[in-house]
Design a protein around this motif. Structure first.
Motif, PDB file in Angstrom:
ATOM      1  N   LYS A  97       0.841  -1.227  -0.024  1.00 26.09           N
ATOM      2  CA  LYS A  97       0.144   0.191  -0.005  1.00 26.09           C
ATOM      3  C   LYS A  97       1.078   1.351   0.034  1.00 26.09           C
ATOM      4  O   LYS A  97       0.612   2.120  -0.772  1.00 26.09           O
ATOM      5  N   TYR A 116      -1.588  -1.585  -5.333  1.00 26.02           N
ATOM      6  CA  TYR A 116      -2.949  -1.674  -4.417  1.00 26.02           C
ATOM      7  C   TYR A 116      -3.506  -3.194  -4.669  1.00 26.02           C
ATOM      8  O   TYR A 116      -3.956  -3.869  -3.501  1.00 26.02           O
ATOM      9  N   THR A 158      -6.275  -0.716   6.085  1.00 25.54           N
ATOM     10  CA  THR A 158      -5.421  -0.896   4.691  1.00 25.54           C
ATOM     11  C   THR A 158      -6.402  -1.321   3.434  1.00 25.54           C
ATOM     12  O   THR A 158      -6.232  -0.963   2.559  1.00 25.54           O
ATOM     13  N   CYS A 162      -6.688   1.018   0.249  1.00 23.95           N
ATOM     14  CA  CYS A 162      -6.590   0.560  -1.072  1.00 23.95           C
ATOM     15  C   CYS A 162      -7.589   0.738  -1.853  1.00 23.95           C
ATOM     16  O   CYS A 162      -7.399   1.091  -3.276  1.00 23.95           O
TER      17      CYS A 162
END
Length: 259
Positions: A97, A116, A158, A162
Motif C-alpha cells: 500500500k 494496491y 489497509t 487500497c
C-alpha cells in the motif's frame, strides 16, 4: 595410558584424592560463587534457546525451548507459525500500500494500481468484515490463530485505503471504468458508511453509468458531510439537469402515445 587421555587422567586423579562424601557435598552444597556462576550459565543457555527460534512467534517460544513434552507443543508450534504467517501477510499488505501511495504521488497510476491489488491479495488470507454485517473472521484457512484488535484495525484500514486509492487512480485514466469505480466505492462504504470521498465518487460513477437516482442519493449524502464542496454541488446540479431532461422526454413520449 593416561598420556593419550589427559582429561581421563585428571578426572581419575580427582576421584582418588577426594573421599566419596566430599564429592557429594561439592555437587549439592557448592560455595555461593560457584552456584551463582552455574545459575548464570543456565539462564544464558535458556535465553539462547529462545533466540534460536525467532520464527515461532511469542506464544510458542516455551514449546520451542523444550517445554513441549507429551506431544502438546507441536500444536503450539503450528499456532505460532499461523500467527507469524498472518502477521507477515498484514505487514506485506501495508508495504505494498505504501509503495502504491508513492507511485500515485509520482503520477505512475498504472503501477500504483498494481501495488494496491497486490496489497489486497495479501489480505485475502486474512478476511475481515465489520462485525455489524454479521460476517465471520476467516484466518489462513481456519488456522487456530485469531486476530488481535490491533491487527483487525490494521487489516480493515489497509483494505479501505487500497480501495479508495484504486478509485482515485481509475478516475485518472483516459477511459474511466466507472463500473469498477462504483464497485470499489461500495466496498469502502460497506466498511465506513460516512466515507466522504467514496460517497462522492460513487455519485460520479452512477452519474456516468446513467443511474441518476442513485447518483443523486450518494451525492446528497456527500453534501451532508461537506455542504460547501464545489465539486459535489456541481455534480448535484448536473444530475438534476439530467433527471429533468429525462423526465421531460418521458412526458413528451407519453403525450405522443396518448395522441
Amino acid at each position: 595410558v593416561y598420556a593419550s587421555h589427559p582429561a581421563s587422567f585428571m578426572h581419575s586423579t580427582l576421584l582418588r584424592s577426594s573421599p566419596t562424601k566430599h564429592i557429594y557435598v561439592s555437587e549439592h552444597y557448592a560455595p555461593l560463587q560457584l552456584r551463582s556462576l552455574r545459575d548464570m550459565e543456565a539462564k544464558q543457555h535458556h535465553i539462547k534457546s529462545l533466540k534460536s527460534y525467532p520464527e515461532t512467534g511469542g506464544r510458542s517460544l516455551a514449546a520451542a525451548a523444550g517445554e513441549d513434552g507429551g506431544g502438546g507443543g507441536g500444536g503450539g508450534y503450528r499456532v505460532g507459525s499461523a500467527e507469524m504467517e498472518m502477521e507477515l501477510k498484514i505487514q506485506k499488505a501495508i508495504d505494498f500500500k505504501v509503495e502504491g501511495n508513492r507511485c500515485y504521488k509520482e503520477k505512475k497510476f498504472r503501477e500504483a494500481i498494481g501495488k494496491y491489488h497486490r496489497a489486497l491479495l495479501q489480505l485475502k488470507g486474512v478476511h475481515v468484515v465489520d462485525g455489524t454485517t454479521g460476517s465471520e473472521v476467516n484466518l489462513l484457512n481456519q488456522a487456530a490463530a485469531k486476530l488481535t484488535e490491533e491487527q483487525r484495525r490494521a487489516v480493515e484500514s489497509t483494505e479501505i485505503e487500497c480501495y479508495d486509492s484504486l478509485t482515485a487512480c481509475l478516475l485518472q485514466s483516459e477511459l474511466v471504468n466507472y463500473e469498477r469505480v462504483k464497485e470499489y466505492c461500495l466496498k469502502v462504504l460497506s466498511h465506513q458508511r460516512d466515507h466522504f470521498k467514496a460517497m462522492y465518487r460513487a455519485g460520479i460513477a452512477f452519474y456516468h453509468l446513467g443511474d441518476y437516482e442513485c447518483a443523486l442519493r450518494y451525492l446528497r449524502d456527500a453534501k451532508n458531510r461537506e455542504p460547501t464542496d464545489t465539486n459535489v454541488l456541481r455534480y448535484i446540479q448536473l444530475t438534476e439537469m439530467k433527471m429533468s431532461k429525462s423526465g421531460q422526454r418521458e412526458r413528451e413520449s407519453g403525450k405522443e402515445t396518448q395522441g
